[in-house]
Scaffold this active site. Structure first.
Site, PDB file in Angstrom:
ATOM      1  N   HIS A  70       0.844  -1.197   0.000  1.00  0.00           N
ATOM      2  CA  HIS A  70       0.000   0.000   0.000  1.00  0.00           C
ATOM      3  C   HIS A  70       0.882   1.250   0.000  1.00  0.00           C
ATOM      4  O   HIS A  70       1.904   1.301   0.682  1.00  0.00           O
ATOM      5  CB  HIS A  70      -0.939   0.003   1.209  1.00  0.00           C
ATOM      6  CG  HIS A  70      -2.168  -0.829   0.991  1.00  0.00           C
ATOM      7  ND1 HIS A  70      -2.936  -1.327   2.020  1.00  0.00           N
ATOM      8  CD2 HIS A  70      -2.768  -1.253  -0.154  1.00  0.00           C
ATOM      9  CE1 HIS A  70      -3.953  -2.018   1.522  1.00  0.00           C
ATOM     10  NE2 HIS A  70      -3.865  -1.989   0.210  1.00  0.00           N
ATOM     11  N   ASP A  72       0.667   4.129   1.326  1.00  0.00           N
ATOM     12  CA  ASP A  72       0.958   4.830   2.587  1.00  0.00           C
ATOM     13  C   ASP A  72       2.046   4.111   3.382  1.00  0.00           C
ATOM     14  O   ASP A  72       2.459   4.565   4.447  1.00  0.00           O
ATOM     15  CB  ASP A  72      -0.312   5.042   3.422  1.00  0.00           C
ATOM     16  CG  ASP A  72      -0.985   3.752   3.831  1.00  0.00           C
ATOM     17  OD1 ASP A  72      -0.936   2.780   3.056  1.00  0.00           O
ATOM     18  OD2 ASP A  72      -1.587   3.704   4.924  1.00  0.00           O
ATOM     19  N   HIS A  73       2.551   2.993   2.825  1.00  0.00           N
ATOM     20  CA  HIS A  73       3.654   2.263   3.466  1.00  0.00           C
ATOM     21  C   HIS A  73       4.895   2.157   2.574  1.00  0.00           C
ATOM     22  O   HIS A  73       5.980   1.895   3.073  1.00  0.00           O
ATOM     23  CB  HIS A  73       3.193   0.869   3.888  1.00  0.00           C
ATOM     24  CG  HIS A  73       2.211   0.901   5.008  1.00  0.00           C
ATOM     25  ND1 HIS A  73       2.556   0.662   6.323  1.00  0.00           N
ATOM     26  CD2 HIS A  73       0.885   1.192   5.023  1.00  0.00           C
ATOM     27  CE1 HIS A  73       1.476   0.803   7.093  1.00  0.00           C
ATOM     28  NE2 HIS A  73       0.461   1.119   6.321  1.00  0.00           N
ATOM     29  N   HIS A 157      -4.324  -8.853   5.843  1.00  0.00           N
ATOM     30  CA  HIS A 157      -4.438  -7.485   5.305  1.00  0.00           C
ATOM     31  C   HIS A 157      -4.479  -7.444   3.780  1.00  0.00           C
ATOM     32  O   HIS A 157      -5.518  -7.177   3.202  1.00  0.00           O
ATOM     33  CB  HIS A 157      -3.319  -6.599   5.847  1.00  0.00           C
ATOM     34  CG  HIS A 157      -3.466  -5.152   5.490  1.00  0.00           C
ATOM     35  ND1 HIS A 157      -4.559  -4.409   5.902  1.00  0.00           N
ATOM     36  CD2 HIS A 157      -2.689  -4.322   4.744  1.00  0.00           C
ATOM     37  CE1 HIS A 157      -4.431  -3.181   5.420  1.00  0.00           C
ATOM     38  NE2 HIS A 157      -3.318  -3.103   4.720  1.00  0.00           N
ATOM     39  N   ASP A 178       0.387  -3.154   8.743  1.00  0.00           N
ATOM     40  CA  ASP A 178      -1.072  -3.308   8.827  1.00  0.00           C
ATOM     41  C   ASP A 178      -1.391  -4.795   8.862  1.00  0.00           C
ATOM     42  O   ASP A 178      -0.787  -5.576   8.120  1.00  0.00           O
ATOM     43  CB  ASP A 178      -1.756  -2.664   7.616  1.00  0.00           C
ATOM     44  CG  ASP A 178      -1.602  -1.146   7.614  1.00  0.00           C
ATOM     45  OD1 ASP A 178      -1.170  -0.604   8.645  1.00  0.00           O
ATOM     46  OD2 ASP A 178      -1.910  -0.523   6.584  1.00  0.00           O
ATOM     47  N   GLU A 203      -0.037  -1.134  14.601  1.00  0.00           N
ATOM     48  CA  GLU A 203      -0.972  -0.160  14.026  1.00  0.00           C
ATOM     49  C   GLU A 203      -2.187  -0.043  14.943  1.00  0.00           C
ATOM     50  O   GLU A 203      -2.488  -0.959  15.720  1.00  0.00           O
ATOM     51  CB  GLU A 203      -1.402  -0.604  12.622  1.00  0.00           C
ATOM     52  CG  GLU A 203      -2.242  -1.883  12.580  1.00  0.00           C
ATOM     53  CD  GLU A 203      -3.469  -1.756  11.672  1.00  0.00           C
ATOM     54  OE1 GLU A 203      -4.136  -0.712  11.735  1.00  0.00           O
ATOM     55  OE2 GLU A 203      -3.752  -2.703  10.931  1.00  0.00           O
ATOM     56  N   HIS A 414       0.066   4.696  13.457  1.00  0.00           N
ATOM     57  CA  HIS A 414      -0.950   4.519  12.409  1.00  0.00           C
ATOM     58  C   HIS A 414      -2.364   4.586  12.985  1.00  0.00           C
ATOM     59  O   HIS A 414      -3.162   3.666  12.869  1.00  0.00           O
ATOM     60  CB  HIS A 414      -0.718   3.160  11.717  1.00  0.00           C
ATOM     61  CG  HIS A 414      -1.332   3.036  10.353  1.00  0.00           C
ATOM     62  ND1 HIS A 414      -2.686   2.860  10.153  1.00  0.00           N
ATOM     63  CD2 HIS A 414      -0.779   3.027   9.124  1.00  0.00           C
ATOM     64  CE1 HIS A 414      -2.928   2.750   8.857  1.00  0.00           C
ATOM     65  NE2 HIS A 414      -1.777   2.860   8.207  1.00  0.00           N
TER      66      HIS A 414
END
EC number: 3.1.27.-
Length: 600
Positions: A70, A72-73, A157, A178, A203, A414
């Site tokens: 993802h 955002d990672h 996830h 996550d 997270e 997070h």
């Protein structure tokens, strides 16, 4: 005293641009390198100036670990390695290595080619960045250098998501990235062993949420989609290319088949084929049901879901469209939303978390008039629904993982500050451990107690289990053995095994105590009197009178001898090994009290 230092460069009391700097026993590791989807300027990237004020980043950082694909990672990774300047190793799982560059390139096209943004990484930078990646398998212990090792655990996830254990000597940190503690239609639940790290970094996206039954959510989702298309409306479902998209596609495909529906379902062009390819390639990462039925039927080959063409958005009549990205911050999902927002027959279903600043977050917060690019105002008349199909752990799942790993301390990232504070208190109350929630740029320092890991031989454990009951979970039990050090490793083994391994001969250490006894009889008769007295006194012990005149009680030897100076006195020699010191002392005290008078 050794210590662990943690500084969030992103995702500290925030969701987006996950990036955590960890220092453990002199080793420096960066966990994730994400991008914030709510910003279009330099704030989208973590503030890397915190890492080091002078010198090259590569000289300071020992490695970078990416938990999953993802953005955002992993979204800032090419910027960090190619523009800021990092040449060291980057670790991620094989699926993440395969999918990450595709999503990075998709986002680069939107940001640079369509929006014309400057100071952004190029296609070549993505390729050069990926050359630095070292792919890891689940449960594989990877030796980064002589002291630093890492190990990946299954996180659920999305395909390829992993939690990582970072270990230096006896000190360790677990970073969850996550994760999802409940299995879904295409992935299994996160799992980690009882590794007892010094620190668990978890997270906390849904820190205060306990989700309702998944079946109820699925039923509500299908009902809302069905009702909208029945009245001639269009349904937009913004998703990210892999993960939740496949989950909902499987759900709708099954429902369409069962209900024999003819309304078209579309998915963003090209992504279905790519997703299908990667799910086939990494089938071992999916759940048990999909792995079992994969040969007979590939769950990712959808009969009812077709590739979407942008011209379809203007077609009359009902339809369902899965479009990327999931937060309505750019791309095809935002284009379709702008076209359909003005019709109250239509519906947008947001199935996952949206960070602040995105269109998705704004409409979920109740905004119905939005300022778009070029200061254009957009009135939202379509229905807006939020249905959590998020593949993040809820509060119950986070507590479950803390209980499973048994860390000494917990650190939350997070998540949103207020929700994190609630969860922090809950963790401290329930597990009696310290829990931290630093903001971006704030450093948490944890002193650690040095410990020496000791292995225990299987033979010794088996012997203990035969000799006594199994140990209780929360009650300590003594384990007797010999501690040996070989090749800088400590092991507890049986004394026999220790002698054999070290090539030593067994020696026995015995203690002898002299007890003087008034007795004029011969030594043999004195020994017989001792035997009779002990036999009647010690009912629970094995007492024997040997042919040579000596007496034994278990391993303790008692011999009667004449006194060299006093013929009316006998000397009892009581001899024992150090293992039977307690019994030896007891017998010595008993015999010092004398023997009962023999009948005349």
């Amino acid at each position: 005293m050794p210590e662990i230092r943690v500084t969030p460069l992103g995702a500290g009391q925030d969701v987006g641009r996950s990036c955590i700097l960890v220092s453990i026993s002199g080793k420096n590791v960066m966990l994730d390198c994400g991008m914030h989807m709510g910003y279009n300027d330099d704030r989208r990237f973590p503030d890397f100036s915190y890492i080091t004020q002078s010198g090259r980043l590569t000289d300071f950082l020992d490695c970078v670990i990416i938990s999953h694909f993802h953005l955002d990672h992993c979204g800032a990774l090419p910027y960090f390695s190619e523009m800021v300047g990092y040449d060291g190793p980057i670790y991620m799982t094989h699926p993440t290595q395969a999918i990450c560059p595709i999503l990075l390139e998709d986002y680069r096209k939107i940001a640079v080619d369509k929006k014309g943004e400057a100071n952004f990484f190029t296609s070549q930078m993505i390729k050069d960045c990926m050359k630095k990646v070292v792919a890891v398998h689940l449960h594989q212990t990877v030796q980064v250098d002589d002291e630093l090792e890492i190990k990946a655990y299954y996180a659920g996830h999305v395909l390829g998501a992993a939690m990582f254990q970072i270990k230096v000597g006896s000190e360790s940190v677990v970073y969850t990235g996550d994760y999802n503690m409940t299995p879904d239609r295409h992935l299994g639940a996160a799992w980690i062993d009882k590794c007892r790290p010094n620190l668990l970094i978890t997270e906390s996206t849904y820190a205060t949420t306990i989700r309702d039954s998944k079946r109820c959510r699925e039923r509500d989702f299908l009902k809302k989609v069905h009702e909208t298309v029945e009245r001639g409306g269009k349904v937009l479902i913004p998703v990210f290319a892999l993960g939740r998209a496949q989950e909902l596609c499987i759900l709708l495909e099954t429902f369409w088949e069962r209900m024999n529906l003819k309304v078209p379902i579309y998915f963003s062009t090209g992504l279905t084929e790519k997703a299908n390819h990667y799910y086939k390639l990494f089938i071992t990462w999916t759940n048990q049901k999909i792995r079992k039925t994969f040969v007979q039927r590939n769950m990712f080959e959808f009969k009812h879901i077709k590739a979407f063409d942008r011209t379809f958005a203007d077609n009359p009549g009902p339809m369902v469209v899965f479009a990327t990205p999931g937060m309505l911050h750019a791309g095809q999902s935002l284009q379709i939303f702008r076209k359909w927002a003005g019709n109250e027959k239509n519906m947008v279903i947001m199935p996952g978390y949206c960070v602040q600043g995105t269109v998705g977050h704004k409409i979920l917060s109740g905004q119905r008039k939005l300022e778009m690019e070029g200061r254009q105002m957009l009135e939202v008349k379509m229905q807006v629904e939020y249905m959590s199909f998020s593949a993040h752990a809820d509060a119950k799942g986070i507590m479950q993982l803390v209980g499973q790993a048994e860390p000494e301390s917990v650190l939350l990232v997070h998540g949103e500050a207020k929700k994190m504070e609630f969860l922090r208190q809950k963790i401290e109350q329930e597990f009696r451990v310290s829990c931290y929630m630093p903001a971006n740029g704030e450093t948490v320092t944890l002193p650690t107690s040095p410990s020496i890991p000791v292995g225990i031989s299987l033979g010794l454990l088996k012997r203990e289990m035969v000799q006594g009951l199994l140990p209780e979970a929360k009650k300590p039990r003594l384990l007797h053995g010999t501690l040996i050090m070989k090749d800088n490793n400590f092991r507890l083994v049986s004394s026999e095994q220790a002698l054999k391994e070290l090539g030593l001969a067994e020696h026995q250490l015995r203690f002898t105590c002299r007890v003087h006894l008034q007795d004029t009889r011969k030594e043999q008769e004195t020994a017989l009197r001792v035997y009779s007295h002990l036999k009647s006194t010690l009912k629970d012990h094995c007492v024997q009178h040997l042919p040579d005149g000596s007496v034994t009680v278990e391993s303790i030897l008692i011999q009667a001898a004449a006194h060299s100076e006093d013929p009316g006195t006998k000397v009892l020699l009581v001899s024992w090994t150090y293992q039977d010191e307690e019994l030896g002392s007891f017998l010595t005290a008993l015999l010092k009290n004398g023997l009962p008078q023999a009948p005349s």
